[in-house]
Design a protein around this motif. Structure first.
Motif, PDB file in Angstrom:
ATOM      1  N   ASN A   1       0.866  -1.182   0.000  1.00  0.00           N
ATOM      2  CA  ASN A   1       0.000   0.000   0.000  1.00  0.00           C
ATOM      3  C   ASN A   1       0.899   1.226   0.000  1.00  0.00           C
ATOM      4  O   ASN A   1       1.339   1.687   1.049  1.00  0.00           O
ATOM      5  CB  ASN A   1      -0.915  -0.010   1.230  1.00  0.00           C
ATOM      6  CG  ASN A   1      -1.918   1.135   1.180  1.00  0.00           C
ATOM      7  OD1 ASN A   1      -1.783   2.047   0.387  1.00  0.00           O
ATOM      8  ND2 ASN A   1      -2.926   1.080   2.036  1.00  0.00           N
ATOM      9  N   SER A   2       1.190   1.745  -1.177  1.00  0.00           N
ATOM     10  CA  SER A   2       2.131   2.854  -1.304  1.00  0.00           C
ATOM     11  C   SER A   2       1.455   4.211  -1.352  1.00  0.00           C
ATOM     12  O   SER A   2       2.053   5.192  -1.762  1.00  0.00           O
ATOM     13  CB  SER A   2       2.987   2.666  -2.567  1.00  0.00           C
ATOM     14  OG  SER A   2       2.154   2.545  -3.713  1.00  0.00           O
ATOM     15  N   VAL A   3       0.213   4.287  -0.938  1.00  0.00           N
ATOM     16  CA  VAL A   3      -0.524   5.551  -0.954  1.00  0.00           C
ATOM     17  C   VAL A   3       0.201   6.613  -0.144  1.00  0.00           C
ATOM     18  O   VAL A   3       0.391   7.750  -0.608  1.00  0.00           O
ATOM     19  CB  VAL A   3      -1.951   5.346  -0.411  1.00  0.00           C
ATOM     20  CG1 VAL A   3      -2.634   6.684  -0.181  1.00  0.00           C
ATOM     21  CG2 VAL A   3      -2.770   4.513  -1.390  1.00  0.00           C
ATOM     22  N   TRP A   4       0.631   6.265   1.069  1.00  0.00           N
ATOM     23  CA  TRP A   4       1.280   7.245   1.929  1.00  0.00           C
ATOM     24  C   TRP A   4       2.511   7.845   1.266  1.00  0.00           C
ATOM     25  O   TRP A   4       2.736   9.058   1.304  1.00  0.00           O
ATOM     26  CB  TRP A   4       1.653   6.606   3.265  1.00  0.00           C
ATOM     27  CG  TRP A   4       2.507   7.499   4.128  1.00  0.00           C
ATOM     28  CD1 TRP A   4       3.830   7.375   4.404  1.00  0.00           C
ATOM     29  CD2 TRP A   4       2.073   8.692   4.802  1.00  0.00           C
ATOM     30  NE1 TRP A   4       4.263   8.384   5.212  1.00  0.00           N
ATOM     31  CE2 TRP A   4       3.197   9.225   5.472  1.00  0.00           C
ATOM     32  CE3 TRP A   4       0.856   9.354   4.903  1.00  0.00           C
ATOM     33  CZ2 TRP A   4       3.143  10.370   6.244  1.00  0.00           C
ATOM     34  CZ3 TRP A   4       0.788  10.516   5.676  1.00  0.00           C
ATOM     35  CH2 TRP A   4       1.914  11.016   6.324  1.00  0.00           C
ATOM     36  N   PHE A   5       3.321   7.012   0.622  1.00  0.00           N
ATOM     37  CA  PHE A   5       4.549   7.509   0.006  1.00  0.00           C
ATOM     38  C   PHE A   5       4.251   8.396  -1.196  1.00  0.00           C
ATOM     39  O   PHE A   5       4.996   9.329  -1.499  1.00  0.00           O
ATOM     40  CB  PHE A   5       5.450   6.335  -0.367  1.00  0.00           C
ATOM     41  CG  PHE A   5       5.891   5.550   0.827  1.00  0.00           C
ATOM     42  CD1 PHE A   5       6.872   6.031   1.683  1.00  0.00           C
ATOM     43  CD2 PHE A   5       5.286   4.349   1.146  1.00  0.00           C
ATOM     44  CE1 PHE A   5       7.252   5.329   2.810  1.00  0.00           C
ATOM     45  CE2 PHE A   5       5.655   3.634   2.268  1.00  0.00           C
ATOM     46  CZ  PHE A   5       6.641   4.125   3.102  1.00  0.00           C
ATOM     47  N   SER A   6       3.147   8.134  -1.868  1.00  0.00           N
ATOM     48  CA  SER A   6       2.759   9.018  -2.978  1.00  0.00           C
ATOM     49  C   SER A   6       2.344  10.382  -2.446  1.00  0.00           C
ATOM     50  O   SER A   6       2.516  11.395  -3.129  1.00  0.00           O
ATOM     51  CB  SER A   6       1.628   8.391  -3.806  1.00  0.00           C
ATOM     52  OG  SER A   6       0.371   8.475  -3.146  1.00  0.00           O
ATOM     53  N   TRP A   7       1.832  10.414  -1.228  1.00  0.00           N
ATOM     54  CA  TRP A   7       1.498  11.696  -0.608  1.00  0.00           C
ATOM     55  C   TRP A   7       2.777  12.454  -0.222  1.00  0.00           C
ATOM     56  O   TRP A   7       2.900  13.650  -0.495  1.00  0.00           O
ATOM     57  CB  TRP A   7       0.656  11.478   0.649  1.00  0.00           C
ATOM     58  CG  TRP A   7      -0.718  10.930   0.397  1.00  0.00           C
ATOM     59  CD1 TRP A   7      -1.211  10.435  -0.779  1.00  0.00           C
ATOM     60  CD2 TRP A   7      -1.758  10.805   1.360  1.00  0.00           C
ATOM     61  NE1 TRP A   7      -2.511  10.006  -0.602  1.00  0.00           N
ATOM     62  CE2 TRP A   7      -2.876  10.227   0.700  1.00  0.00           C
ATOM     63  CE3 TRP A   7      -1.874  11.105   2.709  1.00  0.00           C
ATOM     64  CZ2 TRP A   7      -4.073   9.960   1.360  1.00  0.00           C
ATOM     65  CZ3 TRP A   7      -3.067  10.839   3.373  1.00  0.00           C
ATOM     66  CH2 TRP A   7      -4.159  10.276   2.691  1.00  0.00           C
ATOM     67  N   VAL A   8       3.692  11.739   0.391  1.00  0.00           N
ATOM     68  CA  VAL A   8       4.948  12.359   0.832  1.00  0.00           C
ATOM     69  C   VAL A   8       5.708  12.931  -0.364  1.00  0.00           C
ATOM     70  O   VAL A   8       6.339  13.992  -0.260  1.00  0.00           O
ATOM     71  CB  VAL A   8       5.813  11.323   1.591  1.00  0.00           C
ATOM     72  CG1 VAL A   8       7.200  11.880   1.885  1.00  0.00           C
ATOM     73  CG2 VAL A   8       5.124  10.901   2.887  1.00  0.00           C
ATOM     74  N   ASP A   9       5.626  12.260  -1.494  1.00  0.00           N
ATOM     75  CA  ASP A   9       6.302  12.739  -2.703  1.00  0.00           C
ATOM     76  C   ASP A   9       5.753  14.077  -3.185  1.00  0.00           C
ATOM     77  O   ASP A   9       6.418  14.773  -3.970  1.00  0.00           O
ATOM     78  CB  ASP A   9       6.177  11.711  -3.835  1.00  0.00           C
ATOM     79  CG  ASP A   9       7.011  10.468  -3.579  1.00  0.00           C
ATOM     80  OD1 ASP A   9       7.908  10.536  -2.718  1.00  0.00           O
ATOM     81  OD2 ASP A   9       6.754   9.436  -4.223  1.00  0.00           O
ATOM     82  N   GLU A  10       4.546  14.428  -2.739  1.00  0.00           N
ATOM     83  CA  GLU A  10       3.925  15.688  -3.158  1.00  0.00           C
ATOM     84  C   GLU A  10       4.261  16.852  -2.234  1.00  0.00           C
ATOM     85  O   GLU A  10       3.862  17.995  -2.493  1.00  0.00           O
ATOM     86  CB  GLU A  10       2.400  15.522  -3.217  1.00  0.00           C
ATOM     87  CG  GLU A  10       1.913  14.542  -4.272  1.00  0.00           C
ATOM     88  CD  GLU A  10       2.257  15.003  -5.675  1.00  0.00           C
ATOM     89  OE1 GLU A  10       1.937  16.156  -6.016  1.00  0.00           O
ATOM     90  OE2 GLU A  10       2.852  14.201  -6.426  1.00  0.00           O
TER      91      GLU A  10
END
Length: 458
Positions: free
Chosen positions: A375-384
């Motif tokens: 579940n890489s949702v969190w890391f996609s947020w951090v990338d923003e």
């Protein structure tokens, strides 16, 4: 001689009356979701899919608008459902921590009232057998992280039609629990989905949400299959059907937290001839209240030591309220570093106490770089981060929390505006703190001290 003739006739009459009483007791089928974001159900305002079969339960029954879990995790929620006790008292106050082995549960209480009590599907909370004496029925997948959820209804059909004895059957779906590998994703266009307001809009988030919604659809299909089976077998005429949403989804800010995105659930009650169709209630209830209600429905007396209280009067339209406050707990081990949280709410306001607010919140499933494939949702947020100030607000809210949070959930359902330092609310905050501390003392809850690693029994 005469008295011997009378005695067997009297016995037969008593037995006949008792058998008739058992026969007329309603059957109960409880269908429970797994990690359901109840806001996605169209009967609860969801716009991303039409949950036709679940909506049919709302159309024909009573919808609860204020049902909450006391801990937004699977095992504690189910243990509370079955025992009628809050997590510290039943022992499963961390995810996958077992209950105490000297307890009784709904399996005992309803069996004492003449019911067969069965369970099919997710079976995380069925041990020890002495506490959870369910008759395990084949049919639904028991492992919530299974990549498939194939099911069949033949064994369920046999169970509900095997004799005249009333039954309570728990149908525990594994949908829509991660890893989100079942269901038809082609139904959804990722770019057109309406995202929850506490999310960061990224391609990865939308892609994962598509997979999640496909499992919500799968859940809705299962509900349809169960209700169809009841009708085909004639069981629908004397069967109460209860749908439960469990806690929120495995997305940041929902499951494993005490915000409403994790805690707020759904419940629909169908009871032919007893519940007014297309009705709803704002009565405040928790999962601990369900077993006492089932005992009440079955004609039993209240169990005085339970934390939950029956809301049967609400179901029957004889009362508008059930409880004044709902209490909640979160202990983060083994899902991450220690991060104990406690909360209290009524239907409008909610107080959250983060007992180790000097530390950052961490969850190993969402925030561990070594498991991003799950579940890489969190890391996609951090990338923003750095691209939009709102992203920092959402991610900081998740990781860096104040000691006290206080929300008006009527005006601020996503709990973005912390009123903890607003002078206008200080009296209410102090009142809520007093109630919460008193509840913790009554429960034997020592707060941060209990969010530790416990030795497993040999």
């Amino acid at each position: 001689m005469k008295k011997y003739l009378v005695f067997p006739i009297l016995c037969f009459t008593v037995f006949q009356a008792s058998a008739q009483s058992i026969k007329t007791k309603p059957n109960i089928v409880i269908i429970m979701a797994d990690d359901l974001d109840s806001k996605q159900l169209s009967c609860y305002g969801g716009q991303n899919l039409k949950t036709t079969n679940i909506d049919a339960l709302a159309k024909n029954g009573l919808k609860f608008n204020h049902i909450y879990t006391s801990e937004a995790m699977c095992v504690p929620t189910r243990a509370s459902l079955f025992t009628g006790l809050y997590p510290v008292r039943h022992g499963s106050f961390q995810n996958h921590k077992p209950v105490y082995d000297n307890l009784k549960s709904v399996g005992h209480y309803l069996a004492d009232l003449g019911y067969r009590v069965g369970l099919t599907g997710k079976d995380h909370v069925t041990k020890p057998k002495s506490v959870f004496p369910f008759e395990i029925v084949k049919g639904f997948e028991p492992n919530c992280v299974s990549p498939t959820d194939d099911y069949q209804l033949e064994d369920v059909k046999k169970y509900i039609t095997q004799d005249e004895k009333p039954y309570c059957l728990f149908v525990m779906s594994i949908n829509p629990h991660a890893p989100w590998t079942v269901g038809d994703t082609t139904e959804f266009n990722a770019n057109k989905l309406i995202l929850p307001k506490n999310w960061v809009d990224t391609k990865t988030t939308r892609g994962q949400f598509v997979k999640y919604l496909a499992e919500v659809r799968r859940l809705d299909d299962q509900v349809g299959d169960i209700t169809k089976l009841l009708k085909e077998t004639g069981q629908d005429k004397n069967t109460i059907v209860i749908f439960l949403g469990e806690q929120g989804a495995q997305f940041p800010g929902a499951k494993w937290n005490l915000w409403d995105a994790g805690q707020k659930s759904s419940m629909l009650v169908n009871w032919p001839g007893k519940v007014k169709p297309a009705s709803q209630t704002n009565a405040l209830v928790q999962y601990e209240d369900i077993t006492p209600t089932l005992i009440d429905i079955a004609g039993g007396k209240a169990i005085p030591d339970l934390d939950g209280k029956s809301f049967l009067a609400v179901i029957l339209g004889k009362a508008k309220e059930a409880r004044e406050y709902a209490y909640s707990i979160h202990n983060n081990i083994p899902e991450g570093d220690p991060y104990p949280i406690r909360s209290i709410r009524d239907k409008q306001y909610k107080l959250i106490l983060n007992l180790t607010a000097d530390k950052d919140y961490y969850n190993r499933f969402m925030m561990n770089p070594k498991s991003v494939e799950r579940n890489s949702v969190w890391f996609s947020w951090v990338d923003e981060l750095g691209k939009d100030p709102q992203v920092k607000k959402i991610t900081d809210r998740f990781t860096k929390r104040p000691a006290v949070e206080f929300y008006d959930t009527t005006k601020d359902p996503w709990e973005f505006h912390n009123l903890a330092n607003d002078p206008a609310y200080q009296k209410t905050i102090e009142k809520f703190k007093e109630k919460l501390y008193a509840w913790m003392k009554q429960q034997g809850d020592k707060g941060a001290e209990i969010d530790i690693v416990y030795n497993k029994k040999p």
